[in-house]
Design a protein around this motif. Structure first.
Motif, PDB file in Angstrom:
ATOM      1  N   VAL A 311       0.843  -1.203   0.000  1.00 56.62           N
ATOM      2  CA  VAL A 311       0.000   0.000   0.000  1.00 56.62           C
ATOM      3  C   VAL A 311       0.875   1.248   0.000  1.00 56.62           C
ATOM      4  N   ASP A 312       1.930   1.241   0.821  1.00 59.90           N
ATOM      5  CA  ASP A 312       2.840   2.393   0.876  1.00 59.90           C
ATOM      6  C   ASP A 312       3.521   2.622  -0.464  1.00 59.90           C
ATOM      7  N   ARG A 313       3.909   1.532  -1.139  1.00 62.45           N
ATOM      8  CA  ARG A 313       4.546   1.672  -2.456  1.00 62.45           C
ATOM      9  C   ARG A 313       3.564   2.253  -3.473  1.00 62.45           C
ATOM     10  N   LEU A 314       2.321   1.807  -3.427  1.00 65.20           N
ATOM     11  CA  LEU A 314       1.303   2.310  -4.355  1.00 65.20           C
ATOM     12  C   LEU A 314       0.992   3.772  -4.071  1.00 65.20           C
ATOM     13  N   ARG A 315       0.999   4.149  -2.809  1.00 63.92           N
ATOM     14  CA  ARG A 315       0.796   5.560  -2.460  1.00 63.92           C
ATOM     15  C   ARG A 315       1.898   6.430  -3.077  1.00 63.92           C
ATOM     16  N   GLU A 316       3.141   5.980  -2.920  1.00 61.45           N
ATOM     17  CA  GLU A 316       4.276   6.744  -3.464  1.00 61.45           C
ATOM     18  C   GLU A 316       4.183   6.851  -4.983  1.00 61.45           C
ATOM     19  N   GLN A 317       3.803   5.760  -5.630  1.00 61.62           N
ATOM     20  CA  GLN A 317       3.649   5.782  -7.088  1.00 61.62           C
ATOM     21  C   GLN A 317       2.562   6.761  -7.505  1.00 61.62           C
ATOM     22  N   ALA A 318       1.474   6.798  -6.745  1.00 61.48           N
ATOM     23  CA  ALA A 318       0.369   7.706  -7.059  1.00 61.48           C
ATOM     24  C   ALA A 318       0.801   9.153  -6.941  1.00 61.48           C
ATOM     25  N   VAL A 319       1.561   9.469  -5.907  1.00 60.98           N
ATOM     26  CA  VAL A 319       2.050  10.837  -5.713  1.00 60.98           C
ATOM     27  C   VAL A 319       2.965  11.246  -6.857  1.00 60.98           C
ATOM     28  N   GLN A 320       3.858  10.337  -7.255  1.00 61.67           N
ATOM     29  CA  GLN A 320       4.772  10.633  -8.365  1.00 61.67           C
ATOM     30  C   GLN A 320       4.016  10.788  -9.682  1.00 61.67           C
ATOM     31  N   GLN A 321       3.023   9.911  -9.886  1.00 65.07           N
ATOM     32  CA  GLN A 321       2.260   9.934 -11.141  1.00 65.07           C
ATOM     33  C   GLN A 321       1.482  11.233 -11.315  1.00 65.07           C
ATOM     34  N   PHE A 322       0.914  11.718 -10.220  1.00 63.91           N
ATOM     35  CA  PHE A 322       0.088  12.921 -10.308  1.00 63.91           C
ATOM     36  C   PHE A 322       0.823  14.186  -9.895  1.00 63.91           C
ATOM     37  N   GLY A 323       2.156  14.084  -9.821  1.00 64.24           N
ATOM     38  CA  GLY A 323       2.963  15.286  -9.604  1.00 64.24           C
ATOM     39  C   GLY A 323       2.834  15.905  -8.237  1.00 64.24           C
ATOM     40  N   GLY A 324       2.617  15.066  -7.199  1.00 66.78           N
ATOM     41  CA  GLY A 324       2.497  15.610  -5.849  1.00 66.78           C
ATOM     42  C   GLY A 324       3.792  16.196  -5.340  1.00 66.78           C
ATOM     43  N   GLY A 325       4.934  15.593  -5.768  1.00 67.59           N
ATOM     44  CA  GLY A 325       6.230  16.121  -5.378  1.00 67.59           C
ATOM     45  C   GLY A 325       6.516  15.947  -3.898  1.00 67.59           C
ATOM     46  N   ALA A 326       7.583  16.633  -3.459  1.00 73.87           N
ATOM     47  CA  ALA A 326       8.041  16.505  -2.075  1.00 73.87           C
ATOM     48  C   ALA A 326       7.087  17.139  -1.083  1.00 73.87           C
ATOM     49  N   ASP A 327       6.204  18.016  -1.555  1.00 68.90           N
ATOM     50  CA  ASP A 327       5.286  18.714  -0.652  1.00 68.90           C
ATOM     51  C   ASP A 327       4.145  17.823  -0.162  1.00 68.90           C
ATOM     52  N   MET A 328       3.918  16.704  -0.820  1.00 63.03           N
ATOM     53  CA  MET A 328       2.783  15.857  -0.454  1.00 63.03           C
ATOM     54  C   MET A 328       3.263  14.577   0.231  1.00 63.03           C
ATOM     55  N   ASP A 329       2.683  14.288   1.387  1.00 63.22           N
ATOM     56  CA  ASP A 329       3.000  13.066   2.115  1.00 63.22           C
ATOM     57  C   ASP A 329       2.152  11.926   1.547  1.00 63.22           C
ATOM     58  N   PRO A 330       2.790  10.882   0.992  1.00 63.05           N
ATOM     59  CA  PRO A 330       2.019   9.770   0.424  1.00 63.05           C
ATOM     60  C   PRO A 330       1.039   9.156   1.417  1.00 63.05           C
ATOM     61  N   LYS A 331       1.389   9.173   2.699  1.00 61.94           N
ATOM     62  CA  LYS A 331       0.517   8.571   3.707  1.00 61.94           C
ATOM     63  C   LYS A 331      -0.764   9.367   3.921  1.00 61.94           C
ATOM     64  N   ALA A 332      -0.841  10.576   3.316  1.00 64.07           N
ATOM     65  CA  ALA A 332      -2.075  11.353   3.408  1.00 64.07           C
ATOM     66  C   ALA A 332      -3.174  10.735   2.542  1.00 64.07           C
ATOM     67  N   LEU A 333      -2.772   9.896   1.579  1.00 63.27           N
ATOM     68  CA  LEU A 333      -3.753   9.217   0.726  1.00 63.27           C
ATOM     69  C   LEU A 333      -4.372   8.058   1.505  1.00 63.27           C
ATOM     70  N   PRO A 334      -5.701   7.924   1.508  1.00 60.08           N
ATOM     71  CA  PRO A 334      -6.359   6.847   2.276  1.00 60.08           C
ATOM     72  C   PRO A 334      -5.878   5.468   1.844  1.00 60.08           C
ATOM     73  N   ALA A 335      -5.517   4.648   2.812  1.00 55.79           N
ATOM     74  CA  ALA A 335      -5.000   3.305   2.518  1.00 55.79           C
ATOM     75  C   ALA A 335      -6.013   2.456   1.768  1.00 55.79           C
ATOM     76  N   GLU A 336      -7.318   2.667   2.078  1.00 60.44           N
ATOM     77  CA  GLU A 336      -8.346   1.819   1.453  1.00 60.44           C
ATOM     78  C   GLU A 336      -8.410   1.994  -0.058  1.00 60.44           C
ATOM     79  N   LEU A 337      -7.867   3.092  -0.583  1.00 58.48           N
ATOM     80  CA  LEU A 337      -7.843   3.293  -2.031  1.00 58.48           C
ATOM     81  C   LEU A 337      -6.959   2.256  -2.729  1.00 58.48           C
ATOM     82  N   PHE A 338      -6.001   1.710  -1.986  1.00 52.92           N
ATOM     83  CA  PHE A 338      -4.994   0.842  -2.601  1.00 52.92           C
ATOM     84  C   PHE A 338      -5.003  -0.585  -2.029  1.00 52.92           C
ATOM     85  N   THR A 339      -5.841  -0.838  -1.028  1.00 54.15           N
ATOM     86  CA  THR A 339      -5.766  -2.119  -0.317  1.00 54.15           C
ATOM     87  C   THR A 339      -6.005  -3.319  -1.223  1.00 54.15           C
TER      88      THR A 339
END
Length: 446
Positions: A311-339
């Protein structure tokens, strides 16, 4: 050292480890004696500090350090003794750490599931096949040509393929809705970027024309408050532009990284790229299909710790894919989106590993080199890429893992009932629907 293991669920184990007090005290005293050699305490010469003073000052810290090291060493000793394979790190709880008494702690952790692979011979797999036709290549050339078109404002009614500049605002039940307004918006008619009926309603309009379009949002529209709703768009056309296509010559070909003098040479190069794309797309879809079927016929428990990591890896991939950059914490994305996706990935990984072990598969060196060579063909200097992979152990091991996974898929296909269907180029390169979505559609049909 005494060890007892309790099974608290299908995968969770609680291991109670008791370490003799003598072992703890010996290690603590040994550490304190080392400290005494260099300790500087007022009133005493270096190396002459009484041991009871050293113990009073440094004993608590030394004991904490020793207990930490003892836990680390004895935990892995106990795993070896009990022949357990942990999936992820343990949760440690001290039960007794009183000085002079046996040290006892409980380690709670998950183990890898025991897997008995199900028979794959009854699985039906439809394998797609496709060939790139001259018509496909011609369409691709046209698409590439249009990418470098120049737009010229014209005084005529808008046709399919023209670009219109317009202002629009959407109303639902007479009230403007959020996100439904834009000014100076460029829209290519026929691009299907707007909801159904919007672009068709503009065909035939000229600069200065105004119109109201009564349309309905698709039932599956991403904004729930608009999905399936009837709305009215008020539009005004500011200008109409028609495309002027560039000449198909060496100058244009170079813009796509192709060194070609004639259209035939350009088509030949484009055809090679399209064939490579089709091959990779069909291979990827078949691989996904087979591995998803593998999960369906093998119901296994998956360790939560492995799912959480995925789940943590998928969160990081999502942040990179949508250009969240260093300003966005991947853990802010709900875990249930990727479970669910994480569970699927972990299940596939465990099952593939079991097949590799049970069939004693090893990466075929020849296929490894063929894979590297195929990848290298997309670069200007293929041999440099080949040399890079072969001289880099880490990169080479990644290719070997991919090839090994391909060999697993091949072994499963050899067991399954495989049929073939021929599809066109567009269908071939279309990504496969996510497994979760496919399951939902199956459930709806029941």
């Amino acid at each position: 050292m005494q060890v007892s293991v309790e099974t608290t669920s299908s995968l969770e184990r609680q291991m109670t480890i008791t370490v003799p007090a003598a072992r703890i005290e010996d290690d603590v005293n040994s550490r304190l004696k080392q400290t005494a050699r260099s300790a500087r305490i007022d009133g005493f010469r270096p190396g002459k500090v009484p041991f009871k003073v050293i113990k009073r000052r440094y004993g608590k810290g030394a004991r904490e350090e020793v207990l930490g090291e003892v836990i680390q060493h004895t935990f892995y000793e106990a795993l070896t003794q009990e022949k357990l394979k942990p999936a992820g790190g343990p949760s440690i709880e001290a039960k007794n750490d009183n000085e002079g008494e046996d040290f006892q702690y409980v380690a709670t952790f998950e183990v890898y599931p025991e897997i008995e692979l199900a028979d794959f011979s009854g699985v039906e797999v439809v394998k797609e096949a496709s060939e790139v036709s001259e018509e496909d290549i011609a369409k691709m050339v046209e698409v590439l040509q249009k990418q470098h078109a120049e737009w010229n404002v014209v005084e005529k009614a808008a046709e399919d393929g023209d670009r219109v500049n317009l202002d629009f605002e959407g109303f639902k039940d007479g009230e403007a809705f959020e996100g439904g307004k834009s000014e100076g918006h460029d829209l290519v008619l026929g691009s299907s970027t707007m909801i159904p009926g919007f672009e068709d309603g503009i065909v035939g309009l000229k600069a200065g024309d105004e119109k109201e379009l009564t349309l309905s949002f698709p039932e599956e529209y991403h904004a729930e408050h608009l999905a399936g709703q009837e709305v009215v768009f008020k539009i005004k056309i500011n200008s109409v532009s028609s495309p002027e296509l560039p000449e198909l010559n060496a100058e244009l070909f170079a813009k796509f990284g192709v060194n070609a003098e004639t259209l035939d040479d350009f088509k030949a190069e484009i055809g090679k790229n399209m064939e490579r794309e089709v091959k990779q797309a069909l291979k990827g879809k078949l691989k996904t299909k087979v591995l998803n079927e593998l999960v369906k016929v093998n119901t296994i428990d998956v360790p939560k710790s492995l799912v959480d990591g995925e789940v943590d890896r998928l969160r990081e991939q999502a942040v990179q894919q949508f250009g969240g950059g260093a300003d966005m914490d991947p853990k802010a994305l709900p875990a249930e989106l990727f479970t669910e996706q994480a569970k699927q990935r972990v299940s596939i990984g465990l099952l593939v590993a079991e097949i590799i072990a049970s069939k004693e598969l090893k990466a075929d060196p020849e296929r490894v080199q063929e894979t590297i060579a195929e990848m290298a063909q997309t670069y200007e200097q293929p041999q440099e890429v080949i040399d890079y992979y072969n001289s880099n152990k880490e990169q080479l091991s990644q290719i070997e893992a991919l090839v090994l996974e391909d060999q697993v898929v091949d072994s499963l296909l050899a067991e399954a009932k495989v049929s073939e269907v021929v599809v066109g180029y567009e269908e071939a390169i279309k990504p496969a629907a996510p497994e979760a979505e496919e399951n939902v559609e199956e459930e709806k049909g029941e």
